[in-house]
Design a protein around this motif. Structure first.
Motif, PDB file in Angstrom:
ATOM      1  N   ALA A  62      38.085  33.166  47.973  1.00  0.00           N
ATOM      2  CA  ALA A  62      36.788  33.816  47.875  1.00  0.00           C
ATOM      3  C   ALA A  62      36.762  34.567  46.547  1.00  0.00           C
ATOM      4  N   LEU A  63      35.580  34.765  46.007  1.00  0.00           N
ATOM      5  CA  LEU A  63      35.472  35.393  44.693  1.00  0.00           C
ATOM      6  C   LEU A  63      35.051  36.849  44.809  1.00  0.00           C
ATOM      7  N   ASP A  68      36.419  36.682  39.901  1.00  0.00           N
ATOM      8  CA  ASP A  68      37.857  36.459  40.037  1.00  0.00           C
ATOM      9  C   ASP A  68      38.170  36.076  41.481  1.00  0.00           C
ATOM     10  N   ILE A  69      39.358  35.489  41.663  1.00  0.00           N
ATOM     11  CA  ILE A  69      39.734  35.119  43.025  1.00  0.00           C
ATOM     12  C   ILE A  69      40.336  36.327  43.732  1.00  0.00           C
ATOM     13  N   ASN A  70      39.771  36.610  44.881  1.00  0.00           N
ATOM     14  CA  ASN A  70      40.185  37.725  45.715  1.00  0.00           C
ATOM     15  C   ASN A  70      41.602  37.492  46.213  1.00  0.00           C
ATOM     16  N   ASN A  71      42.466  38.510  46.092  1.00  0.00           N
ATOM     17  CA  ASN A  71      43.753  38.421  46.777  1.00  0.00           C
ATOM     18  C   ASN A  71      44.585  37.225  46.316  1.00  0.00           C
ATOM     19  N   LEU A  72      44.552  36.924  45.017  1.00  0.00           N
ATOM     20  CA  LEU A  72      45.173  35.697  44.500  1.00  0.00           C
ATOM     21  C   LEU A  72      46.666  35.637  44.803  1.00  0.00           C
ATOM     22  N   ASP A  73      47.363  36.788  44.708  1.00  0.00           N
ATOM     23  CA  ASP A  73      48.812  36.779  44.925  1.00  0.00           C
ATOM     24  C   ASP A  73      49.178  36.260  46.308  1.00  0.00           C
ATOM     25  N   VAL A  86      31.084  32.723  55.582  1.00  0.00           N
ATOM     26  CA  VAL A  86      31.355  33.873  56.449  1.00  0.00           C
ATOM     27  C   VAL A  86      32.780  34.364  56.281  1.00  0.00           C
ATOM     28  N   ASN A  87      33.318  34.115  55.104  1.00  0.00           N
ATOM     29  CA  ASN A  87      34.700  34.490  54.840  1.00  0.00           C
ATOM     30  C   ASN A  87      35.032  35.878  55.347  1.00  0.00           C
ATOM     31  N   GLN A 118      30.761  29.713  39.222  1.00  0.00           N
ATOM     32  CA  GLN A 118      31.880  30.658  39.266  1.00  0.00           C
ATOM     33  C   GLN A 118      33.076  30.074  40.004  1.00  0.00           C
ATOM     34  N   ARG A 119      32.800  29.430  41.148  1.00  0.00           N
ATOM     35  CA  ARG A 119      33.908  28.863  41.929  1.00  0.00           C
ATOM     36  C   ARG A 119      34.620  27.783  41.125  1.00  0.00           C
ATOM     37  N   GLU A 120      33.822  26.953  40.455  1.00  0.00           N
ATOM     38  CA  GLU A 120      34.443  25.870  39.703  1.00  0.00           C
ATOM     39  C   GLU A 120      35.342  26.425  38.602  1.00  0.00           C
ATOM     40  N   ALA A 121      34.839  27.439  37.894  1.00  0.00           N
ATOM     41  CA  ALA A 121      35.628  28.035  36.812  1.00  0.00           C
ATOM     42  C   ALA A 121      36.916  28.643  37.371  1.00  0.00           C
ATOM     43  N   ALA A 122      36.780  29.374  38.477  1.00  0.00           N
ATOM     44  CA  ALA A 122      37.946  30.034  39.054  1.00  0.00           C
ATOM     45  C   ALA A 122      38.951  29.007  39.564  1.00  0.00           C
TER      46      ALA A 122
END
Lengths: 208, 557
Positions: A62-63, A68-73, A86-87, A118-122
Motif C-alpha cells: 500500500a502507498l 512511498d510503499i508503506n512498511n517496506l521493511d 480496503v487495505n 504511483q503504484r506502477e512507479a513504486a
C-alpha cells in the motif's frame, strides 16, 4: 381474505422452518462431515497459530500519501499480492471484521489514474523492473474483493529478484519455488493461470 | 482474448442449452402435478405442509385470489424480515455482536429481498447476524424466487386453458417450487460449493496473525447454503459485502463457472416448461432464442469494450480474469440476479452501459426466475398487437384474441418500472440528497444514479457500488422503486392470465401471424429494443455513452 392472511402467516412459518432452519442445518452438517477444512474457511496454520486463510489475500503493498510503499521493511522479504481498496480495513478491530470492498472507481476517475501511476512507479522501483517490461495489470489495479489471494505468474516472476536479494537466497531456488506454485486453469479449462501468494510465501519461509 | 476463454464461454452456452429441456421438462411435470422421480420422497412432505397450512392441493384460484394470496404472503414476509433486522442484537446466533439494523435500512433490505431484488445497501458481514441471514434473508431468497416462478406458471396456465376461470393455486405452486425445484438443486449445489472452499459453519470470526505480524479477522458463517439459492433463485444478495468477488463466496474458477450457470439455469429452463405447458415446445424455444440472441449481442459488445480498455483488472479478481468477469456481468444483468464477481462500476463505460441497458430492457433477457418469462410474455403480447396493427388484423396469441384489456395491462407493466427509473433518477439528479451520494464525478456519476434506480425497479440488485446507497433518500426511494417494479408487473401479468384463461381458442387462419417462427423472434427482439431505446436512449447518452467518448479522448474527472 382473512383466511388467506392466516394461510400466509402459517405458510411463512412452515417455509421458514424448511428453508431457513432445516435446509442450512442439513447443509452445515453434511459440509462439516464431508469437507470440514474448506467448510471452516481453509485456515492455514503454522504450529498452533492461524496465519490466515488460503483463500484470503494478506501481504500486499500500500502507498503512503507521498507514493512511498508503506512498511517496506516488513513486506520486502515476501511476494506481494494485489493492491486492496480496503487495505486499512483488514482485520483492524472486531468492529470492522476482515471486511471486503472495492474502489468502484470509474475508468474516467482521475484519482484512479493517479493511484495507478504511483503504484506502477513504486512497484518498478522496489522490484527494479525496467520500463521495457510491462507490469501486469492486476498488480497495479485493485481487486474486486480487496482480498484477492492470487496474482498472475508474470507478476510473481517480476518479484523474484527482490525476494531472493532480501532473503539472501539463490535466484534459481526462488524461481523453482515460484514455478512450483503456478496453478494451471482448473481442470485445464476454467479460469486463469495464477499464483496463490500466501501459500508461496509460506513455502518461502519454510526454506529457511 | 485467449482460445481458452472462448472455450469457457462456449462451454457455458452449450451447457445452458443442454440443461434447458432437462430441467424445463422436469418443472413442467412438477407444476402439472405429475409424478417425478422425487415424488415418492417429497409428496408426503408436500401433503403435510398443505394439512398444516390448511389448503387443498386441488383448490384453484381466480387471478384476483391468486394475486391477493401472493401479495399477502409477500407482505407477511416483509414484516418478519423487517422485525428480525431491527431486533437482531437481542436475538440469538449473533456471535459478532452486530447491532440492530436502522429502520430505513431494514425497510430497504426487507423490501429488496421480498421483491427478489436483493439490493445491498448493507455490507453482509458487517451488518447482518447469522440468524438474520438464515431465517430472514435466506428464506426470502427461496420464497420470493418461488413467487416469481408461481406467477409465470399461473400466466402460462392462463394462456393454455380455454374458457376457464381459475389459473391454479398460488399456495400449491409456491410449495412445489420450493420443495421439488429449489431445495434439491440447492442441496447439491451448496455441497459442491463447500467442497471448493465456500464456508459453511456457525463459528465466530477467526482471528489470524499474518506473515508480517498483523492481525486479520476472517469472517465465518453459513454462506454456502445461502449462495446456492442466491444464484439459483436469481436473488443475488451476497453473504459478504463484495458478493461473489469474495473468495469465501466464490473461491475457484469452477465455483465461478457453476455460479454463473445457475444464474441463467432456471430462467432458461422455464421457457421449455412454458412450451410444454402450452402444448407447443416451439413456442418455448422461440422465446428462448430471442433471449439468447439478445444476450449474445450484449455479451459481444461488452467483451469488445472491455478488452479494448486499459486497466481492465480494476475491480476484478485474478482467478476469474476479464472474460469470466464480463460473462458474469452479462448474465447477472440479463437475468435480474444482481450478484457480481467484479465491480460493474469499474467496467469500461460501454461494458457498464450494456449491463445497465440489459436491466433497463425490463429484465426479460432470461430475466429473474419466473419474472423474466412473464415479462417476456408481456412483450410477446405487445409484439402480436403491433404486428396486428401493421397488417390490420385482430392480434392473436396462441389462438386467443388479444384485446384492449390485455394491451392496457401489458402497457402498464412496461411503463411502471420505466417511469420509476427515469422519474426517480431525475429527482436524484436535481437534489442534494441524491447528488451527494455519488462516488465518481463526470458522466459516471449520472450512470451511478441511473444504475441504482434501474437495478431497483428492475429488481436486479447489482450496483455501480461507489454510490453511497445507505442514506435515507436512497433507502426510501429505492425501496419504493422495488415495490413498484415487482408488483407493478406481477399484478398486470396475473390480470392478463385471468382474462386470457376465459377466452376461446380460434383455429389458425391464413391471417394468423405465427408466433413460432423466426419472423416472430425478430419482431419480438425489435419490440424489446425499440421500447427500451425510445425510453432510455437520452439518459444513456448522457451517462455511459458520453463517458466512453470522453474516455477515448483522454478526459478524466
Amino acid at each position: 381474505m382473512l383466511r388467506q392472511l392466516r394461510i400466509s402467516i402459517v405458510m411463512l412459518i412452515v417455509l421458514t422452518l424448511v428453508t431457513g432452519v432445516l435446509y442450512p442445518l442439513t447443509v452445515t452438517l453434511a459440509a462439516q462431515v464431508a469437507f470440514p477444512e474448506s467448510a471452516n474457511g481453509s485456515l492455514v496454520q503454522r504450529g498452533a497459530d492461524v496465519v490466515g486463510s488460503a483463500l484470503i489475500g494478506q501481504v500486499t503493498y500500500a502507498l503512503t500519501e507521498d507514493g512511498d510503499i508503506n512498511n517496506l521493511d516488513a513486506i520486502a522479504p515476501y511476494f506481494w499480492g494485489r493492491p486492496s481498496a480496503v487495505n486499512d480495513m483488514l482485520g483492524s478491530s472486531a468492529d470492522a471484521p476482515g471486511s471486503s470492498g472495492a474502489s468502484n472507481y470509474a475508468s474516467t476517475n482521475a484519482r484512479l489514474a493517479q493511484l495507478v501511476t504511483q503504484r506502477e512507479a513504486a512497484f518498478r522501483a522496489a522490484n527494479d523492473v525496467p520500463d521495457t517490461i510491462a507490469i501486469p495489470s492486476e498488480m497495479i489495479y485493485a481487486s474486486g474483493s480487496g482480498l484477492d489471494p492470487h496474482i498472475s505468474p508474470e507478476a510473481a516472476r517480476l518479484q523474484i529478484d527482490r525476494v531472493a536479494a532480501v532473503r539472501g537466497l539463490e535466484r534459481t531456488t526462488v524461481v523453482r519455488l515460484v514455478e512450483q506454485y503456478v496453478e494451471a486453469p482448473q481442470w485445464g479449462i476454467f479460469g486463469q493461470p495464477r499464483v496463490n501468494v500466501l501459500l508461496l510465501n509460506l513455502a518461502l519461509d519454510q526454506l529457511q | 482474448m485467449t482460445t481458452l476463454e472462448l472455450v469457457q464461454i462456449a462451454l457455458y452456452l452449450g451447457l445452458l442449452i443442454v440443461c434447458t429441456p432437462l430441467l424445463g421438462g422436469y418443472m413442467a411435470r412438477v407444476f402439472g402435478g405429475e409424478r417425478t422421480w422425487l415424488t415418492p420422497m417429497l409428496r408426503p412432505a408436500e401433503n403435510a405442509i398443505y394439512r398444516l397450512v390448511g389448503v387443498r392441493a386441488d383448490e384453484e384460484q381466480s387471478w384476483k385470489q391468486y394475486a391477493w394470496s401472493l401479495v399477502l404472503f409477500n407482505v407477511a414476509g416483509f414484516v418478519l424480515l423487517f422485525v428480525l433486522q431491527v431486533a437482531q442484537h437481542g436475538l440469538p446466533l449473533n456471535p459478532a455482536g452486530l447491532p440492530n439494523v436502522e429502520p430505513l435500512l431494514a425497510f430497504n433490505t426487507a423490501t429488496s429481498f421480498v421483491t427478489n431484488t436483493n439490493w445491498q445497501a448493507y455490507g453482509g458481514e458487517t451488518t447482518m447476524s447469522y440468524l438474520t441471514q438464515m431465517i430472514g434473508l435466506n428464506v426470502q431468497n427461496f420464497v420470493s424466487a418461488a413467487s416469481g416462478v408461481a406467477v409465470v406458471i399461473a400466466m402460462t396456465r392462463g394462456l393454455a386453458r380455454r374458457q376457464a376461470s381459475a389459473i391454479g393455486s398460488f399456495w400449491v405452486d409456491l410449495v412445489r417450487c420450493v420443495l421439488y425445484v429449489f431445495l434439491p438443486l440447492c442441496l447439491i449445489f451448496a455441497l459442491v460449493l463447500v467442497s471448493q472452499g465456500v464456508i459453511q459453519n456457525f463459528n465466530a470470526y477467526t482471528q489470524a496473525t499474518t506473515l508480517t505480524g498483523e492481525s486479520q479477522l476472517l469472517p465465518q458463517g453459513p454462506a454456502a447454503s445461502q449462495i446456492a439459492i442466491k444464484q439459483l433463485g436469481t436473488n443475488g444478495g451476497g453473504f459478504f459485502n463484495v458478493n461473489s468477488a469474495h473468495p469465501f463466496e466464490n473461491p475457484t474458477p469452477l465455483t465461478n463457472f457453476l455460479e454463473m450457470l445457475t444464474i441463467l439455469l432456471i430462467p432458461a429452463a422455464l421457457t421449455y416448461t412454458y412450451g410444454m405447458m402450452v402444448g407447443s415446445k416451439r413456442q418455448g424455444w422461440v422465446i428462448f432464442t430471442a433471449m439468447l440472441a439478445l444476450f449474445l449481442i450484449g455479451l459481444v459488445v461488452m467483451l469488445a469494450s472491455e478488452y479494448g480498455a486499459m486497466g481492465a483488472m480494476e475491480g476484478k479478481e485474478t482467478r476469474f480474469g476479464i472474460a469470466n468477469s464480463i460473462l458474469w456481468g452479462a448474465a447477472t444483468t440479463s437475468a435480474s440476479n444482481g450478484s457480481v464477481n467484479a465491480m460493474h462500476s469499474s467496467f469500461s463505460p460501454l461494458a457498464g452501459g450494456i449491463a445497465l441497458l440489459n436491466i433497463m430492457l425490463g429484465e426479460v433477457i432470461f430475466g429473474g426466475v419466473g419474472a423474466g418469462l412473464y415479462g417476456m410474455l408481456i412483450f410477446a403480447i405487445l409484439t402480436v398487437f403491433i404486428a396486428g396493427l401493421m397488417v390490420g388484423r385482430t392480434p392473436e396469441y396462441l389462438g386467443k384474441k388479444v384485446e384492449s384489456w390485455e394491451i392496457k395491462m401489458a402497457i402498464l407493466a412496461v411503463l411502471l418500472p420505466s417511469a420509476c427509473i427515469l422519474l426517480f433518477a431525475a429527482l436524484a439528479s436535481v437534489t442534494d440528497a441524491g447528488l451527494s451520494s455519488r462516488a465518481n464525478a463526470g458522466p459516471h456519476g449520472l450512470s451511478e444514479i441511473l444504475y441504482a434506480f434501474a437495478s431497483g425497479a428492475g429488481n436486479n440488485g447489482s450496483a455501480f457500488a461507489g454510490l453511497n446507497a445507505n442514506t435515507p433518500f436512497y433507502n426510501g426511494l429505492l425501496g419504493i422503486a422495488m415495490w413498484i417494479g415487482r408488483f407493478g408487473v406481477i399484478v398486470p401479468a396475473l390480470a392478463i392470465a385471468g382474462s386470457m384463461a376465459r377466452k376461446k381458442v380460434a383455429p389458425p387462419s391464413s391471417g394468423t401471424f405465427p408466433t413460432d417462427g423466426g419472423m416472430f423472434v425478430a419482431l419480438l427482439m425489435a419490440v424489446i429494443v425499440i421500447v427500451g431505446a425510445l425510453t432510455f436512449f437520452p439518459a444513456l447518452s448522457l451517462g455511459p455513452i458520453v463517458e466512453q467518448l470522453l474516455l477515448n479522448s483522454g478526459r478524466v474527472f
